[in-house]
Design an enzyme around this catalytic site. Structure first.
Site, PDB file in Angstrom:
ATOM      1  N   PHE A 130     -10.597  -0.166   2.137  1.00 16.94           N
ATOM      2  CA  PHE A 130     -10.692  -1.174   0.860  1.00 16.94           C
ATOM      3  C   PHE A 130     -11.665  -1.830   0.650  1.00 16.94           C
ATOM      4  O   PHE A 130     -11.923  -2.805  -0.895  1.00 16.94           O
ATOM      5  CB  PHE A 130     -10.453  -2.428   2.131  1.00 16.94           C
ATOM      6  CG  PHE A 130     -12.079  -2.711   2.589  1.00 16.94           C
ATOM      7  CD1 PHE A 130     -12.430  -2.603   4.643  1.00 16.94           C
ATOM      8  CD2 PHE A 130     -12.798  -4.146   1.972  1.00 16.94           C
ATOM      9  CE1 PHE A 130     -13.604  -2.884   4.568  1.00 16.94           C
ATOM     10  CE2 PHE A 130     -14.098  -4.173   2.828  1.00 16.94           C
ATOM     11  CZ  PHE A 130     -14.361  -3.584   4.175  1.00 16.94           C
ATOM     12  N   ILE A 163       0.703  -1.300   0.075  1.00 19.78           N
ATOM     13  CA  ILE A 163       0.047   0.060   0.004  1.00 19.78           C
ATOM     14  C   ILE A 163       0.853   0.956   0.371  1.00 19.78           C
ATOM     15  O   ILE A 163       1.058   2.695  -0.635  1.00 19.78           O
ATOM     16  CB  ILE A 163      -0.993   0.445   1.445  1.00 19.78           C
ATOM     17  CG1 ILE A 163      -2.118  -1.285   1.005  1.00 19.78           C
ATOM     18  CG2 ILE A 163      -1.733   1.349   1.415  1.00 19.78           C
ATOM     19  CD1 ILE A 163      -2.867  -1.477   2.050  1.00 19.78           C
ATOM     20  N   ARG A 202      -4.012   0.670  11.498  1.00 19.02           N
ATOM     21  CA  ARG A 202      -4.714   0.039  11.573  1.00 19.02           C
ATOM     22  C   ARG A 202      -4.682   1.188  12.898  1.00 19.02           C
ATOM     23  O   ARG A 202      -3.613   1.802  13.361  1.00 19.02           O
ATOM     24  CB  ARG A 202      -3.981  -1.196  12.708  1.00 19.02           C
ATOM     25  CG  ARG A 202      -4.204  -2.678  11.685  1.00 19.02           C
ATOM     26  CD  ARG A 202      -6.076  -3.156  11.614  1.00 19.02           C
ATOM     27  NE  ARG A 202      -5.891  -3.836  10.889  1.00 19.02           N
ATOM     28  CZ  ARG A 202      -5.997  -3.878   9.603  1.00 19.02           C
ATOM     29  NH1 ARG A 202      -5.791  -2.848   8.514  1.00 19.02           N
ATOM     30  NH2 ARG A 202      -6.482  -5.268   9.184  1.00 19.02           N
ATOM     31  N   HIS A 216     -13.148   2.706   8.274  1.00 18.56           N
ATOM     32  CA  HIS A 216     -12.731   1.237   7.749  1.00 18.56           C
ATOM     33  C   HIS A 216     -13.459   1.314   6.352  1.00 18.56           C
ATOM     34  O   HIS A 216     -13.495   0.493   5.964  1.00 18.56           O
ATOM     35  CB  HIS A 216     -12.444   0.193   8.776  1.00 18.56           C
ATOM     36  CG  HIS A 216     -11.192  -0.908   8.814  1.00 18.56           C
ATOM     37  ND1 HIS A 216     -10.882  -1.014   9.925  1.00 18.56           N
ATOM     38  CD2 HIS A 216     -10.560  -1.103   7.861  1.00 18.56           C
ATOM     39  CE1 HIS A 216      -9.662  -1.668   9.033  1.00 18.56           C
ATOM     40  NE2 HIS A 216      -9.644  -1.805   8.436  1.00 18.56           N
ATOM     41  N   GLN A 217     -12.969   2.038   5.765  1.00 14.96           N
ATOM     42  CA  GLN A 217     -14.144   1.652   3.784  1.00 14.96           C
ATOM     43  C   GLN A 217     -12.771   1.694   3.136  1.00 14.96           C
ATOM     44  O   GLN A 217     -12.906   1.986   1.969  1.00 14.96           O
ATOM     45  CB  GLN A 217     -14.918   2.281   4.249  1.00 14.96           C
ATOM     46  CG  GLN A 217     -14.591   4.454   3.665  1.00 14.96           C
ATOM     47  CD  GLN A 217     -15.609   5.147   3.274  1.00 14.96           C
ATOM     48  OE1 GLN A 217     -16.378   5.761   3.396  1.00 14.96           O
ATOM     49  NE2 GLN A 217     -15.790   4.925   2.154  1.00 14.96           N
ATOM     50  N   THR A 221      -4.435   4.902   7.554  1.00 12.93           N
ATOM     51  CA  THR A 221      -5.745   4.180   7.150  1.00 12.93           C
ATOM     52  C   THR A 221      -4.958   2.712   7.513  1.00 12.93           C
ATOM     53  O   THR A 221      -5.085   1.710   7.178  1.00 12.93           O
ATOM     54  CB  THR A 221      -5.645   4.226   6.077  1.00 12.93           C
ATOM     55  OG1 THR A 221      -4.155   4.251   5.262  1.00 12.93           O
ATOM     56  CG2 THR A 221      -5.672   5.566   5.153  1.00 12.93           C
ATOM     57  N   GLU A 240     -12.453   0.331  17.242  1.00 10.29           N
ATOM     58  CA  GLU A 240     -13.505   0.868  16.273  1.00 10.29           C
ATOM     59  C   GLU A 240     -14.100  -0.611  16.326  1.00 10.29           C
ATOM     60  O   GLU A 240     -15.735  -0.351  15.799  1.00 10.29           O
ATOM     61  CB  GLU A 240     -13.049   1.227  15.021  1.00 10.29           C
ATOM     62  CG  GLU A 240     -11.780  -0.490  14.549  1.00 10.29           C
ATOM     63  CD  GLU A 240     -11.371  -0.516  12.915  1.00 10.29           C
ATOM     64  OE1 GLU A 240     -10.856   0.755  12.924  1.00 10.29           O
ATOM     65  OE2 GLU A 240     -11.440  -1.741  12.228  1.00 10.29           O
TER      66      GLU A 240
HETATM   67  P1  NAD Z   1       2.286  -4.959   3.980  1.00  8.43           P
HETATM   68  O1  NAD Z   1       2.728  -6.347   4.628  1.00  8.43           O
HETATM   69  O2  NAD Z   1       2.825  -5.205   2.183  1.00  8.43           O
HETATM   70  O3  NAD Z   1       3.781  -4.250   3.982  1.00  8.43           O
HETATM   71  C1  NAD Z   1       3.651  -3.238   5.477  1.00  8.43           C
HETATM   72  C2  NAD Z   1       5.153  -2.598   5.453  1.00  8.43           C
HETATM   73  O4  NAD Z   1       5.259  -2.081   6.600  1.00  8.43           O
HETATM   74  C3  NAD Z   1       5.744  -3.287   5.745  1.00  8.43           C
HETATM   75  O5  NAD Z   1       7.255  -2.602   4.177  1.00  8.43           O
HETATM   76  C4  NAD Z   1       7.577  -3.466   6.426  1.00  8.43           C
HETATM   77  O6  NAD Z   1       8.144  -3.389   6.134  1.00  8.43           O
HETATM   78  C5  NAD Z   1       6.718  -2.553   7.044  1.00  8.43           C
HETATM   79  N1  NAD Z   1       7.082  -2.282   8.299  1.00  8.43           N
HETATM   80  C6  NAD Z   1       6.761  -3.419   9.557  1.00  8.43           C
HETATM   81  N2  NAD Z   1       6.890  -2.118  11.012  1.00  8.43           N
HETATM   82  C7  NAD Z   1       7.310  -1.574  10.534  1.00  8.43           C
HETATM   83  C8  NAD Z   1       7.905   0.002  11.815  1.00  8.43           C
HETATM   84  N3  NAD Z   1       8.092  -0.364  12.281  1.00  8.43           N
HETATM   85  N4  NAD Z   1       7.874   0.596  10.658  1.00  8.43           N
HETATM   86  C9  NAD Z   1       7.878   1.233   9.322  1.00  8.43           C
HETATM   87  N5  NAD Z   1       7.364   0.209   8.049  1.00  8.43           N
HETATM   88  C10 NAD Z   1       7.382  -0.917   9.165  1.00  8.43           C
HETATM   89  O7  NAD Z   1       1.277  -4.518   4.159  1.00  8.43           O
HETATM   90  P2  NAD Z   1       0.087  -3.889   3.097  1.00  8.43           P
HETATM   91  O8  NAD Z   1      -0.572  -4.736   2.774  1.00  8.43           O
HETATM   92  O9  NAD Z   1       0.984  -2.449   2.520  1.00  8.43           O
HETATM   93  O10 NAD Z   1      -0.732  -3.357   4.225  1.00  8.43           O
HETATM   94  C11 NAD Z   1      -0.651  -2.576   5.503  1.00  8.43           C
HETATM   95  C12 NAD Z   1      -0.959  -2.061   6.715  1.00  8.43           C
HETATM   96  O11 NAD Z   1      -2.902  -1.393   5.556  1.00  8.43           O
HETATM   97  C13 NAD Z   1      -1.822  -3.947   6.824  1.00  8.43           C
HETATM   98  O12 NAD Z   1      -0.974  -3.927   7.808  1.00  8.43           O
HETATM   99  C14 NAD Z   1      -3.260  -3.203   7.142  1.00  8.43           C
HETATM  100  O13 NAD Z   1      -3.016  -3.095   8.823  1.00  8.43           O
HETATM  101  C15 NAD Z   1      -3.504  -2.091   6.873  1.00  8.43           C
HETATM  102  N6  NAD Z   1      -4.428  -2.200   5.765  1.00  8.43           N
HETATM  103  C16 NAD Z   1      -5.906  -1.222   6.208  1.00  8.43           C
HETATM  104  C17 NAD Z   1      -6.825  -0.917   5.603  1.00  8.43           C
HETATM  105  C18 NAD Z   1      -8.033  -0.873   5.266  1.00  8.43           C
HETATM  106  O14 NAD Z   1      -8.701  -0.654   4.776  1.00  8.43           O
HETATM  107  N7  NAD Z   1      -8.104   0.556   5.929  1.00  8.43           N
HETATM  108  C19 NAD Z   1      -6.706  -3.112   3.984  1.00  8.43           C
HETATM  109  C20 NAD Z   1      -5.701  -2.885   3.822  1.00  8.43           C
HETATM  110  C21 NAD Z   1      -4.448  -2.767   4.828  1.00  8.43           C
END
Ligand code: NAD
Length: 335
Positions: A298, A155, A234, A295-296, A232, A263
């Site tokens: 996605f 993301i 957690r 939480h929308q 966006t 939430e």
């Molecule tokens: P991902 O696993 O591809 O990427 C997460 C990144 O965070 C990785 O590159 C990791 O190295 C990095 N990371 C880990 N610890 C860290 C730290 N202490 N400081 C900085 N970076 C760190 O995950 P993604 O698919 O990009 O998703 C990221 C997060 O988005 C998910 O974990 C989820 O919680 C959240 N998410 C939210 C929604 C929503 O609808 N709001 C939807 C999907 C995911």
């Protein structure tokens, strides 16, 4: 397989039924969340399918094991709500949807930035009331501003690309830098430098013990006065009371949230006729420079199709090989 699907809304059922059109799996839909009070409803199922606010803790996992459940299939990317160590000890497999549409979340992130900056939420309300004055709606050009991206996984990398398209300087922080983000022009720096140098800070790291309250009072004090904060990822990645103090003092200029630490008691339901009992959340709603979506991020048709397809693929691969296509294992907690 017989799968008990928790926390379902009508749209979940539509997309999961579409992905299960051949009727290979037996899906039993429940509106209730999975937690210690509802776990008994998994009786007869071999797998449970859960979402972001289901509580798959030690007690729930122990009772699932007693009921003969062998797979927890998350229909989301994050897995902070599952006690992975206990699942492993009990021999319960955990699967997730590692990637469905990072664009959906990245685009919503940018929607929050644009809404806050150009005050679209306030302009919408004003114009509908016949107030066409502009005073109070002043924004700034994104072009030339600096955006700090915390977490450049799937993301965060999309956000980097979009913000570079806007003509922004992008600072990034991630323990695992991504060459594609470097090629796109992002500069990796330490977190304090990112906080101090960014006009907008946007969070895309997972919630882990290391990232819980990553944005707390000391971190906010390092930020540029009046900066924008977007979350966006957690809710637990930010310390909400500290953020409220910073909004009151003006240290934080604006806040966009799609996630909130508490939430689970609010989101995904229509509570419009009820009193909100969460005073922290209620205080957030009083600020004109705060936009909260429930939480929308996605929530696009593309993402829901991909989530349903990957979730059922996880169930099918577990059924045939004893291992889901996208397992989550305990070592992810330390990576
Ligand atoms: P991902 O696993 O591809 O990427 C997460 C990144 O965070 C990785 O590159 C990791 O190295 C990095 N990371 C880990 N610890 C860290 C730290 N202490 N400081 C900085 N970076 C760190 O995950 P993604 O698919 O990009 O998703 C990221 C997060 O988005 C998910 O974990 C989820 O919680 C959240 N998410 C939210 C929604 C929503 O609808 N709001 C939807 C999907 C995911």
């Amino acid at each position: 397989m017989h799968v008990c699907v928790y926390s379902t809304q009508p749209y979940d059922r539509r997309f999961l039924d579409g992905a299960n059109a051949a009727g290979h799996h037996q899906l039993r839909y429940l509106e209730s969340r999975l937690d210690a009070t509802t776990v008994v409803t998994a009786a007869g199922a071999e797998a449970v399918c859960v979402f972001v606010n289901d509580r798959v803790d030690t007690e729930v996992l122990s009772r699932l094991a007693d009921l003969g459940v062998r797979l927890v299939a998350l229909r989301c990317a994050g897995f902070n709500n599952v006690d992975l160590a206990t699942a492993e000890r009990l021999g319960i497999s955990v699967a997730r949807v590692p990637e469905y549409s990072p664009h959906a979340i990245a685009e919503h992130t940018v929607a929050l930035m644009l809404t806050l900056n150009r005050k679209i939420h306030r302009a919408y309300a004003r114009v509908r009331e016949g107030n066409f004055a502009l005073e109070g709606l002043l924004g700034f050009d994104l072009h030339g501003r600096t955006v700090g991206v915390v977490g450049t996984g799937k993301i965060g990398a999309c956000v980097v690309a979009i913000m570079r398209g806007f003509g922004c300087t992008v600072l990034a922080f991630d323990p695992h830098p991504d060459p594609a983000c470097l090629a796109a022009g992002a500069r990796y720096v330490a977190l304090p430098e990112l906080l101090a140098g960014s006009d907008i800070v946007t969070l895309h790291c997972p919630l882990t013990p290391q990232t819980r309250h990553l944005v707390d009072a000391p971190a906010i004090a390092k930020m540029r006065p009046g900066a924008m904060l977007i979350n966006t990822s957690r809710g637990g990645v930010i310390d909400t009371p500290a953020v409220i103090q910073a909004l009151k003092s003006g240290q934080l200029g604006s806040l966009g949230l799609d996630v909130y630490e508490e939430e689970g008691d609010l989101f995904f339901r229509d509570l419009s006729a009820q009193v909100i009992r969460d005073d922290v959340f209620a205080r957030l709603q009083t600020f004109p420079n705060v936009v909260v979506t429930a939480h929308q991020a996605f929530f696009t048709a593309d993402a829901l199709s991909a989530i349903a397809a990957t979730t059922l693929h996880n169930v099918s691969t577990f059924e045939t090989s004893g291992r889901p296509a996208h397992p989550v294992t305990v070592d992810r907690l330390v990576s």
